[in-house]
Design a protein around this motif. Structure first.
Motif, PDB file in Angstrom:
ATOM      1  N   LEU A   1       0.828  -1.199   0.000  1.00 41.54           N
ATOM      2  CA  LEU A   1       0.000   0.000   0.000  1.00 41.54           C
ATOM      3  C   LEU A   1       0.866   1.254   0.000  1.00 41.54           C
ATOM      4  O   LEU A   1       0.576   2.218  -0.735  1.00 41.54           O
ATOM      5  CB  LEU A   1      -0.921   0.005   1.220  1.00 41.54           C
ATOM      6  CG  LEU A   1      -1.872   1.201   1.328  1.00 41.54           C
ATOM      7  CD1 LEU A   1      -2.881   1.186   0.184  1.00 41.54           C
ATOM      8  CD2 LEU A   1      -2.583   1.202   2.678  1.00 41.54           C
ATOM      9  N   ARG A   2       1.918   1.262   0.799  1.00 43.03           N
ATOM     10  CA  ARG A   2       2.840   2.404   0.803  1.00 43.03           C
ATOM     11  C   ARG A   2       3.477   2.583  -0.581  1.00 43.03           C
ATOM     12  O   ARG A   2       3.568   3.686  -1.111  1.00 43.03           O
ATOM     13  CB  ARG A   2       3.922   2.192   1.858  1.00 43.03           C
ATOM     14  CG  ARG A   2       3.411   2.109   3.292  1.00 43.03           C
ATOM     15  CD  ARG A   2       4.562   1.863   4.262  1.00 43.03           C
ATOM     16  NE  ARG A   2       4.095   1.756   5.639  1.00 43.03           N
ATOM     17  CZ  ARG A   2       4.054   0.628   6.343  1.00 43.03           C
ATOM     18  NH1 ARG A   2       4.463  -0.512   5.792  1.00 43.03           N
ATOM     19  NH2 ARG A   2       3.627   0.621   7.585  1.00 43.03           N
ATOM     20  N   PHE A   3       3.909   1.473  -1.143  1.00 40.28           N
ATOM     21  CA  PHE A   3       4.540   1.507  -2.461  1.00 40.28           C
ATOM     22  C   PHE A   3       3.564   1.996  -3.527  1.00 40.28           C
ATOM     23  O   PHE A   3       3.934   2.759  -4.430  1.00 40.28           O
ATOM     24  CB  PHE A   3       5.069   0.114  -2.813  1.00 40.28           C
ATOM     25  CG  PHE A   3       5.630   0.012  -4.199  1.00 40.28           C
ATOM     26  CD1 PHE A   3       6.779   0.684  -4.551  1.00 40.28           C
ATOM     27  CD2 PHE A   3       4.999  -0.771  -5.158  1.00 40.28           C
ATOM     28  CE1 PHE A   3       7.293   0.600  -5.834  1.00 40.28           C
ATOM     29  CE2 PHE A   3       5.495  -0.857  -6.447  1.00 40.28           C
ATOM     30  CZ  PHE A   3       6.652  -0.177  -6.783  1.00 40.28           C
ATOM     31  N   PHE A   4       2.307   1.574  -3.428  1.00 41.42           N
ATOM     32  CA  PHE A   4       1.276   1.987  -4.381  1.00 41.42           C
ATOM     33  C   PHE A   4       1.198   3.502  -4.478  1.00 41.42           C
ATOM     34  O   PHE A   4       1.220   4.077  -5.570  1.00 41.42           O
ATOM     35  CB  PHE A   4      -0.069   1.394  -3.952  1.00 41.42           C
ATOM     36  CG  PHE A   4      -1.253   1.953  -4.689  1.00 41.42           C
ATOM     37  CD1 PHE A   4      -1.627   1.445  -5.922  1.00 41.42           C
ATOM     38  CD2 PHE A   4      -2.009   2.986  -4.135  1.00 41.42           C
ATOM     39  CE1 PHE A   4      -2.730   1.958  -6.599  1.00 41.42           C
ATOM     40  CE2 PHE A   4      -3.109   3.495  -4.806  1.00 41.42           C
ATOM     41  CZ  PHE A   4      -3.468   2.983  -6.050  1.00 41.42           C
ATOM     42  N   TRP A   5       1.099   4.174  -3.336  1.00 43.77           N
ATOM     43  CA  TRP A   5       0.958   5.629  -3.349  1.00 43.77           C
ATOM     44  C   TRP A   5       2.228   6.317  -3.827  1.00 43.77           C
ATOM     45  O   TRP A   5       2.170   7.348  -4.520  1.00 43.77           O
ATOM     46  CB  TRP A   5       0.545   6.125  -1.965  1.00 43.77           C
ATOM     47  CG  TRP A   5      -0.872   5.757  -1.646  1.00 43.77           C
ATOM     48  CD1 TRP A   5      -1.301   4.802  -0.769  1.00 43.77           C
ATOM     49  CD2 TRP A   5      -2.052   6.311  -2.241  1.00 43.77           C
ATOM     50  NE1 TRP A   5      -2.677   4.726  -0.778  1.00 43.77           N
ATOM     51  CE2 TRP A   5      -3.167   5.644  -1.673  1.00 43.77           C
ATOM     52  CE3 TRP A   5      -2.282   7.308  -3.189  1.00 43.77           C
ATOM     53  CZ2 TRP A   5      -4.478   5.943  -2.025  1.00 43.77           C
ATOM     54  CZ3 TRP A   5      -3.585   7.608  -3.541  1.00 43.77           C
ATOM     55  CH2 TRP A   5      -4.660   6.934  -2.966  1.00 43.77           C
TER      56      TRP A   5
END
Length: 225
Positions: A154-158
């Motif tokens: 999720l962190r990587f997605f943003w």
């Protein structure tokens, strides 16, 4: 309820892909033109430094690719029905993210950004965070620690959407204010804020969401106990 949630999530992710696609196509074409030394006119990004050129144009091409591909990784039906595709596409995305991060981190000390030190610092921090989240995402996937994997993904997605957000922020700002506190040298007040605003607020939002989700899970367990 779960079906409706999955359908809504899928629709939003597909819409996101469609919104990012023009940016990705432009960035990849620009990067390929730079690698072939075929840009239509002299550009400040390209120089006589071969390493800097390879770094920045590979950074652009790989970064544009992950901007479009990362949302597809979160589509529920693809993750559930085609787990092998999810795993292999995830590996390719992580590899592209590493190329993106290292390319930018090599280019900045060699050539610097157009906005000077504030942009150098902000973009370098962004590159380090992209590299960190990409490595952690695949690390926890390989360890089969899927809760941690999902959190880092999720962190990587943003962060993967950061380059697109950067352009969106500028587009909206110029429409709303006609470029107030911004200039071609990227040294205006808005430009300085943008050195971190294209990724940091989204990353903070993801952290808040993860903390709320974690605390909610603990509360549920405590209630059941």
């Amino acid at each position: 309820m779960s079906l409706m949630k999955n359908v809504l999530q899928t629709c939003l992710l597909v819409l996101l892909v469609l919104l990012t696609l023009p940016f990705a196509i432009y960035a990849i074409n620009f990067a390929l033109g730079g690698l072939r030394d075929a840009l239509p006119e002299p550009h400040y990004i390209r120089s006589d430094n071969t390493i800097a050129n390879l770094s920045i144009f590979n950074h652009m091409a790989a970064g544009a690719a992950i901007t479009v591909l990362v949302p597809l990784q979160l589509i529920p039906s693809l993750r559930q029905r085609l787990p092998a595709l999810h795993r292999w596409s995830g590996r390719l995305i992580i590899l592209a993210a590493i190329v993106t991060a290292i390319g930018g981190l090599v280019y900045i000390p060699l050539r610097g950004t157009i906005g000077g030190m504030p942009m150098n610092i902000g973009f370098s921090l962004y590159g380090v965070l992209v590299l960190l989240t990409a490595v952690q995402t695949i690390r926890y996937a390989r360890a089969r620690r899927f809760a941690d994997h999902n959190a880092w993904a999720l962190r990587f997605f943003w962060l993967a959407l950061g380059s697109w957000f950067y352009r969106v922020h500028y587009g909206l700002w110029y429409v709303a204010t006609d470029g107030l506190w911004s200039n071609p040298q990227f040294t205006g007040g808005f430009d300085l804020v943008q050195s971190v605003a294209f990724f940091l607020p989204y990353l903070i939002g993801a952290e808040v969401y993860l903390r709320i989700k974690q605390n909610s899970g603990r509360h549920s367990l405590a209630t059941q106990g």
